[in-house]
Motif scaffolding. Structure first.
Motif, PDB file in Angstrom:
ATOM      1  N   SER A 259       0.845  -1.195   0.000  1.00 42.47           N
ATOM      2  CA  SER A 259       0.000   0.000   0.000  1.00 42.47           C
ATOM      3  C   SER A 259       0.879   1.244   0.000  1.00 42.47           C
ATOM      4  O   SER A 259       1.884   1.309   0.713  1.00 42.47           O
ATOM      5  N   VAL A 260       0.486   2.209  -0.798  1.00 49.52           N
ATOM      6  CA  VAL A 260       1.236   3.461  -0.885  1.00 49.52           C
ATOM      7  C   VAL A 260       0.411   4.620  -0.338  1.00 49.52           C
ATOM      8  O   VAL A 260       0.913   5.447   0.420  1.00 49.52           O
ATOM      9  N   THR A 261      -0.856   4.669  -0.702  1.00 50.27           N
ATOM     10  CA  THR A 261      -1.718   5.766  -0.281  1.00 50.27           C
ATOM     11  C   THR A 261      -2.736   5.270   0.729  1.00 50.27           C
ATOM     12  O   THR A 261      -2.925   4.055   0.933  1.00 50.27           O
ATOM     13  N   TRP A 262      -3.428   6.218   1.358  1.00 49.22           N
ATOM     14  CA  TRP A 262      -4.503   5.843   2.288  1.00 49.22           C
ATOM     15  C   TRP A 262      -5.667   5.211   1.538  1.00 49.22           C
ATOM     16  O   TRP A 262      -6.410   4.417   2.104  1.00 49.22           O
ATOM     17  N   SER A 263      -5.813   5.561   0.278  1.00 50.07           N
ATOM     18  CA  SER A 263      -6.841   4.902  -0.531  1.00 50.07           C
ATOM     19  C   SER A 263      -6.538   3.411  -0.678  1.00 50.07           C
ATOM     20  O   SER A 263      -7.430   2.564  -0.595  1.00 50.07           O
ATOM     21  N   ASP A 264      -5.256   3.069  -0.885  1.00 50.84           N
ATOM     22  CA  ASP A 264      -4.859   1.657  -0.959  1.00 50.84           C
ATOM     23  C   ASP A 264      -5.167   0.936   0.356  1.00 50.84           C
ATOM     24  O   ASP A 264      -5.663  -0.195   0.362  1.00 50.84           O
ATOM     25  N   ARG A 265      -4.866   1.589   1.476  1.00 49.99           N
ATOM     26  CA  ARG A 265      -5.118   0.958   2.779  1.00 49.99           C
ATOM     27  C   ARG A 265      -6.611   0.772   3.010  1.00 49.99           C
ATOM     28  O   ARG A 265      -7.050  -0.251   3.546  1.00 49.99           O
ATOM     29  N   GLY A 266      -7.393   1.770   2.617  1.00 49.37           N
ATOM     30  CA  GLY A 266      -8.846   1.638   2.778  1.00 49.37           C
ATOM     31  C   GLY A 266      -9.420   0.509   1.939  1.00 49.37           C
ATOM     32  O   GLY A 266     -10.266  -0.262   2.414  1.00 49.37           O
ATOM     33  N   ARG A 267      -8.951   0.389   0.702  1.00 48.63           N
ATOM     34  CA  ARG A 267      -9.445  -0.697  -0.154  1.00 48.63           C
ATOM     35  C   ARG A 267      -8.962  -2.052   0.362  1.00 48.63           C
ATOM     36  O   ARG A 267      -9.679  -3.049   0.240  1.00 48.63           O
ATOM     37  N   THR A 268      -7.756  -2.080   0.938  1.00 46.41           N
ATOM     38  CA  THR A 268      -7.271  -3.333   1.524  1.00 46.41           C
ATOM     39  C   THR A 268      -8.129  -3.746   2.714  1.00 46.41           C
ATOM     40  O   THR A 268      -8.469  -4.927   2.876  1.00 46.41           O
ATOM     41  N   ALA A 269      -8.491  -2.775   3.555  1.00 43.16           N
ATOM     42  CA  ALA A 269      -9.351  -3.081   4.709  1.00 43.16           C
ATOM     43  C   ALA A 269     -10.718  -3.593   4.245  1.00 43.16           C
ATOM     44  O   ALA A 269     -11.242  -4.590   4.793  1.00 43.16           O
TER      45      ALA A 269
END
Length: 390
Positions: free
Chosen positions: A85-95
């Motif tokens: 994950s690079v961005t908070w968007s990546d982390r949100g989609r991962t969650a």
């Protein structure tokens, strides 16, 4: 029936099933080991926190590629990114992916365990033997026709496995796929590759096509003339043109092979005399008029202008033959004007389906923000190109 059974012959159906089962390891571990909070809610909370770790997205992407897409789906692997994950968007989609996988995996695991038990309850109910094994459905009484219903839970389980496998795969492509920024970067990279391939194809077409045209025309003329002196000049022209084409070919191949060693620079309009002499050696009478300093032209304009002039003179030699041609090169304050004319009386214009070179001229001009006009004009065949210098 065959259409329904076909997916069960594919290994990816079972790897997707396994992927869903792996998702329940978290709640199982939480329930049996830690169990201070409800198992499912506690595991969901831990997964939401785990999604903040960049490497988790890499692990989930690798699992999805291997188990959901299958080893034979390499062409589809790009739709699932195995990168941190690079961005908070990546982390949100991962969650969101982890919670979706947990929910769907728990449901599939529950049905995988209880639907076969329900099928067994139906068989036992038809025989009047023992208590119910599954809490899904209470079987009232004991009837022999329950045996006919026994396959239905198994068919339902098969539908659940297939449907959940497709659903989790779609979710993986959406939630573990590239972000909009990554898609844009990939698209730009692909566009650059296509443009580079197109440029290399044009380079080969213009350079090798010009050399072969001159060689064929010179060889034919030398054979027809049967003059040793003319033959000597023709061979010298063929040799010079061939050497230049080999240099161009070596440079293009070096780019394709990504060699580290330096190669010769691309020719520019400062080398226009070489093209003019090559056309004259092929029999065309070329009158050139140059206005302005060609050596001061911007690099891209000068290089593309050279290729445009090369293709224009190749057309004269190939389609018109030994005719007078006029070349006009004018360098103004903000534009380069290149015009080549030859009479149509001595030959023909490029015929239908033979306009690849002319199309390349127009495309080269358009890439530099200029424009090209090709066609008959007052009894001549004219190619006129204007390239902005800014």
């Amino acid at each position: 029936m065959v259409r329904f059974l076909r997916p069960f012959s594919r290994a990816v159906t079972y790897t997707r099933w396994l992927h869903l089962f792996v998702a329940i390891l978290w709640p199982a571990l939480w329930f049996f080991v830690i169990s201070e909070l409800p198992g499912f809610l506690g595991a969901a909370a831990v997964l939401a926190l785990a999604a903040l770790v960049p490497a988790v997205r890499t692990v989930e992407g690798l699992q999805a590629r291997l188990l959901l897409l299958g080893l034979r789906h390499d062409d589809d692997a790009g739709r699932v990114v195995a990168a941190p994950s690079v961005t908070w968007s990546d982390r949100g989609r991962t969650a969101l992916w982890l919670e979706t996988r947990l929910l769907l995996g728990s449901l599939v695991a529950f049905l995988t365990f209880h639907l076969p038990l329900l099928s067994a309850d139906l068989v036992r109910g038809s025989l009047g033997d023992g208590p119910a094994l599954s809490p899904l459905l209470r079987i009232p009484g004991h009837h022999g026709w329950y045996t006919l219903l026994a396959p239905l839970p198994l068919l339902a389980l098969a539908a659940v496995v297939l449907g959940a496998g497709e659903l989790i795969t779609v979710a993986a492509r959406r939630l573990l796929g590239p972000s909009p920024a990554q898609r844009m970067a990939a698209l730009e990279e692909r566009t650059e590759q296509l443009l580079e391939r197109t440029r290399i194809a044009r380079e080969l077409h213009d350079s090798i096509g010009h050399a072969l045209t001159v060689a064929v025309v010179q060889a034919g003329a030398a054979r027809a003339a049967a003059d040793p002196a003319f033959t000597e000049r023709a061979l010298a022209a063929i040799e010079g043109t061939g050497r230049a084409a080999l240099e161009d070919l070596e440079r293009v191949l070096s780019v394709l092979q990504e060699r580290d060693r330096r190669v010769g620079a691309r020719p520019t309009l400062a080398d226009a005399d070489r093209l003019l002499e090559s056309a004259r050696a092929a029999g065309a009478t070329v009158e050139a008029k140059v206005t302005g300093p060609l050596e001061r032209l911007p690099g891209p304009v000068s290089r593309e202008g050279y290729r445009i002039l090369q293709e224009s003179l190749t057309n004269v030699v190939r389609h018109a033959g030994a005719v007078p041609a006029q070349v006009d090169l004018r360098v103004a304050a903000d534009v380069l004007v290149l015009e080549v004319r030859n009479p149509l009386d001595g030959g023909t214009a490029p015929g239908p389906g033979r306009g690849g070179g002319l199309r390349g001229i127009r495309e080269r001009a358009a890439l530099l923000g200029g424009h090209a006009v090709t066609g008959a004009d007052r009894g001549d065949w004219r190619i006129r190109v204007e390239l902005p210098l800014g």
